[in-house]
Design a protein around this motif. Sequence first.
Motif, PDB file in Angstrom:
ATOM      1  N   SER A 136     -14.773  -7.546  -3.934  1.00 30.76           N
ATOM      2  CA  SER A 136     -14.818  -8.682  -4.546  1.00 30.76           C
ATOM      3  C   SER A 136     -13.296  -9.666  -4.212  1.00 30.76           C
ATOM      4  N   GLU A 137     -13.458 -10.777  -4.490  1.00 31.36           N
ATOM      5  CA  GLU A 137     -12.059 -11.561  -4.286  1.00 31.36           C
ATOM      6  C   GLU A 137     -11.092 -11.200  -5.138  1.00 31.36           C
ATOM      7  N   ALA A 138     -11.255 -10.509  -6.347  1.00 30.07           N
ATOM      8  CA  ALA A 138     -10.275 -10.279  -7.183  1.00 30.07           C
ATOM      9  C   ALA A 138      -9.726  -8.853  -6.600  1.00 30.07           C
ATOM     10  N   GLU A 139     -10.495  -7.831  -6.166  1.00 28.43           N
ATOM     11  CA  GLU A 139     -10.192  -6.658  -5.304  1.00 28.43           C
ATOM     12  C   GLU A 139      -9.166  -7.221  -4.365  1.00 28.43           C
ATOM     13  N   LEU A 140      -9.814  -7.925  -3.484  1.00 25.22           N
ATOM     14  CA  LEU A 140      -9.128  -8.208  -2.081  1.00 25.22           C
ATOM     15  C   LEU A 140      -7.687  -8.871  -2.447  1.00 25.22           C
ATOM     16  N   ALA A 141      -7.728  -9.640  -3.344  1.00 24.03           N
ATOM     17  CA  ALA A 141      -6.180 -10.197  -4.007  1.00 24.03           C
ATOM     18  C   ALA A 141      -5.355  -9.179  -4.370  1.00 24.03           C
ATOM     19  N   ILE A 142      -5.818  -8.180  -5.082  1.00 22.09           N
ATOM     20  CA  ILE A 142      -5.029  -7.214  -5.734  1.00 22.09           C
ATOM     21  C   ILE A 142      -4.630  -6.152  -4.420  1.00 22.09           C
ATOM     22  N   ARG A 143      -5.541  -5.893  -3.831  1.00 23.66           N
ATOM     23  CA  ARG A 143      -5.047  -4.984  -2.505  1.00 23.66           C
ATOM     24  C   ARG A 143      -4.250  -5.754  -1.509  1.00 23.66           C
ATOM     25  N   GLN A 144      -4.126  -7.143  -1.470  1.00 19.76           N
ATOM     26  CA  GLN A 144      -3.343  -7.830  -0.751  1.00 19.76           C
ATOM     27  C   GLN A 144      -2.104  -7.836  -1.145  1.00 19.76           C
ATOM     28  N   ARG A 145      -1.811  -7.964  -2.446  1.00 20.32           N
ATOM     29  CA  ARG A 145      -0.529  -7.893  -3.250  1.00 20.32           C
ATOM     30  C   ARG A 145      -0.019  -6.464  -3.172  1.00 20.32           C
ATOM     31  N   HIS A 146      -0.642  -5.425  -3.150  1.00 25.58           N
ATOM     32  CA  HIS A 146      -0.155  -4.233  -3.181  1.00 25.58           C
ATOM     33  C   HIS A 146       0.265  -3.953  -1.675  1.00 25.58           C
ATOM     34  N   HIS A 147      -0.661  -4.459  -0.791  1.00 21.63           N
ATOM     35  CA  HIS A 147       0.032  -4.354   0.874  1.00 21.63           C
ATOM     36  C   HIS A 147       1.283  -4.964   0.950  1.00 21.63           C
ATOM     37  N   SER A 148       1.493  -6.202   0.482  1.00 22.59           N
ATOM     38  CA  SER A 148       2.728  -6.965   0.744  1.00 22.59           C
ATOM     39  C   SER A 148       3.934  -6.331  -0.141  1.00 22.59           C
ATOM     40  N   LYS A 149       3.709  -5.556  -1.115  1.00 16.73           N
ATOM     41  CA  LYS A 149       4.671  -5.117  -2.026  1.00 16.73           C
ATOM     42  C   LYS A 149       5.351  -3.887  -1.114  1.00 16.73           C
ATOM     43  N   ILE A 150       4.212  -2.885  -0.545  1.00 18.13           N
ATOM     44  CA  ILE A 150       4.629  -1.853   0.281  1.00 18.13           C
ATOM     45  C   ILE A 150       5.136  -2.149   1.563  1.00 18.13           C
ATOM     46  N   MET A 151       4.574  -3.113   2.406  1.00 24.77           N
ATOM     47  CA  MET A 151       4.742  -3.435   3.654  1.00 24.77           C
ATOM     48  C   MET A 151       5.721  -4.642   3.938  1.00 24.77           C
ATOM     49  N   GLY A 152       6.106  -5.412   2.578  1.00 18.04           N
ATOM     50  CA  GLY A 152       6.763  -6.662   3.021  1.00 18.04           C
ATOM     51  C   GLY A 152       8.176  -6.519   3.459  1.00 18.04           C
ATOM     52  N   ASN A 153       8.911  -5.373   2.929  1.00 15.32           N
ATOM     53  CA  ASN A 153      10.195  -5.221   3.508  1.00 15.32           C
ATOM     54  C   ASN A 153      10.410  -4.526   4.876  1.00 15.32           C
ATOM     55  N   LEU A 154       9.213  -4.407   5.417  1.00 17.59           N
ATOM     56  CA  LEU A 154       9.290  -3.737   6.877  1.00 17.59           C
ATOM     57  C   LEU A 154       9.644  -4.697   7.765  1.00 17.59           C
ATOM     58  N   GLY A 155      10.042  -4.356   9.079  1.00 15.31           N
ATOM     59  CA  GLY A 155      10.653  -5.286   9.923  1.00 15.31           C
ATOM     60  C   GLY A 155      11.958  -5.571  10.203  1.00 15.31           C
ATOM     61  N   SER A 156      12.268  -6.658  11.090  1.00 17.36           N
ATOM     62  CA  SER A 156      13.757  -6.931  11.271  1.00 17.36           C
ATOM     63  C   SER A 156      14.239  -7.850  10.236  1.00 17.36           C
ATOM     64  N   ASN A 157      15.434  -7.796   9.793  1.00 17.35           N
ATOM     65  CA  ASN A 157      16.150  -8.524   9.025  1.00 17.35           C
ATOM     66  C   ASN A 157      16.717  -9.850   9.517  1.00 17.35           C
ATOM     67  N   LEU A 158      15.969 -11.084   9.256  1.00 17.62           N
ATOM     68  CA  LEU A 158      16.407 -12.365   9.586  1.00 17.62           C
ATOM     69  C   LEU A 158      17.607 -12.702   9.142  1.00 17.62           C
ATOM     70  N   LYS A 159      18.744 -13.358   9.666  1.00 19.05           N
ATOM     71  CA  LYS A 159      19.604 -13.790   9.285  1.00 19.05           C
ATOM     72  C   LYS A 159      20.104 -15.074   9.947  1.00 19.05           C
ATOM     73  N   ASN A 160      20.789 -16.171   9.232  1.00 21.67           N
ATOM     74  CA  ASN A 160      20.832 -17.243   9.849  1.00 21.67           C
ATOM     75  C   ASN A 160      19.880 -18.010  10.100  1.00 21.67           C
ATOM     76  N   ILE A 161      18.865 -18.203   9.439  1.00 23.26           N
ATOM     77  CA  ILE A 161      17.568 -18.783   9.720  1.00 23.26           C
ATOM     78  C   ILE A 161      17.754 -20.310   9.233  1.00 23.26           C
ATOM     79  N   TYR A 162      17.302 -20.931  10.217  1.00 22.36           N
ATOM     80  CA  TYR A 162      17.130 -22.608  10.382  1.00 22.36           C
ATOM     81  C   TYR A 162      16.156 -23.137   9.253  1.00 22.36           C
ATOM     82  N   LYS A 163      16.791 -23.747   8.205  1.00 27.48           N
ATOM     83  CA  LYS A 163      15.887 -24.181   6.919  1.00 27.48           C
ATOM     84  C   LYS A 163      16.180 -25.784   7.017  1.00 27.48           C
ATOM     85  N   PRO A 164      15.153 -26.447   7.374  1.00 30.25           N
ATOM     86  CA  PRO A 164      15.477 -27.807   7.461  1.00 30.25           C
ATOM     87  C   PRO A 164      15.817 -28.682   6.410  1.00 30.25           C
TER      88      PRO A 164
END
Length: 406
Positions: A136-164
């Motif tokens: 359901s939509e509620a289950e998908l939202a919970i799983r998406q939030r859990h996935h972002s919590k686990i996998m959100g910190n993975l990847g490159s560390n971006l620094k000096n990003i342009y913020k208009p």
Amino acid sequence: MYSNIRAPIRLVHKNGIRLNSTIVEASTNTIVNNSTIEKEKNEIIGNDEIRLNSNGLPFENSLEEISNMKETEFNEIVSKIENPTLNREEIVNSKFSKLLTLYSNRDKLKKTMTNSSSLLSNFPNLIPTDPLLPYSEAELAIRQRHHSKIMGNLGSNLKNIYKPHKLITNSPNINQISIEKLLSSGAHLGRSVELLNNNFQPFIYGKYKGLHLIDLDKTSTYLKNSCKIIEKIVENGGLVLFLGLKIGQLRSIKEAANKCNGFYVSRKWIPGSITNSLENPKPRIEIDMEDLPTNRELTTDEENKVIKPDLIVILNPENATVAIKEANQARIPTIGIIDSNVDPNLVTYPIPANSNSTRVTNLIVGVLGKSGEIGLQNRLQKVKEYKKSLGMEINEPFIKIDKISN
């Protein structure tokens, strides 16, 4: 008695089978007789004397003898036997320490991705769908939030990003502007080689892929000069007008005008705004050096007088030729961002840079607005010191002095 020693008897039963059986030695390939077994049995039991049963006869075998022992006697015999494993205590302690470390790190050893049942157990009010049906939509939202919590910190560390938005809301000071910052914003990119204005030649650094490159050293020098000019004009109570006629420049010129209590014009320049007195705003009021109204009634000559700014900042001079002509006619100094296809002599204080980029114009206007804000703060500080010298309060207007003197 028999029920209490049932388990020990079962353990000794294996030893009894070993004692009563024949043993073959691998070295000599000889068979050990029953007399040798009886000696071993007596050594294990710990008694040299032959034990007799209740009828006064010797026991037939060791099992019969052990079954008739008391519990205390049996425990003494077991305690005399050495441990079957060498370094047993050290092995047990090492295993216990491993189990202890695993238990302490149990949170780290959990799987990163849990199944839906354990994940949804944190939400008791949620009714899970059937396993054969899609989530359901509620289950998908919970799983998406859990996935972002686990996998959100993975990847490159971006620094000096342009913020208009930071170039507008938190614009840098002129001392914070460097060649690197101008280069990252694209201020060095000029127009096509074919569109070069001959008067812009002193500001050319070179060519690259059909484009002229602007010398950023001169851009930084002319930008610092313009910042000093706008700072002194605002400090002396002058009026600054920001002019940006392109899409995306409204927010930057509005923020810069608010910092130095100036004005701005966007979208379209109305011809005659400076030279024609009928286009000037009415009614008019008089303000003091703190930009506060004095509430004094103006005379007829003051009402009909042409109001003009003390400085005009133009972001795209090629699109504001009418405003530049009126400023030159009224002898108003101008600051303009000049690109490689524009004549620098059109404005009083040119800033060679890429005027076609919104990022560049936002950066330069933010720096100019910051300088105007510094000039405004200096003026307000001087007014406070002047009031203290007169014995006035900080919030007291100057109009009261005129009434007292009259």
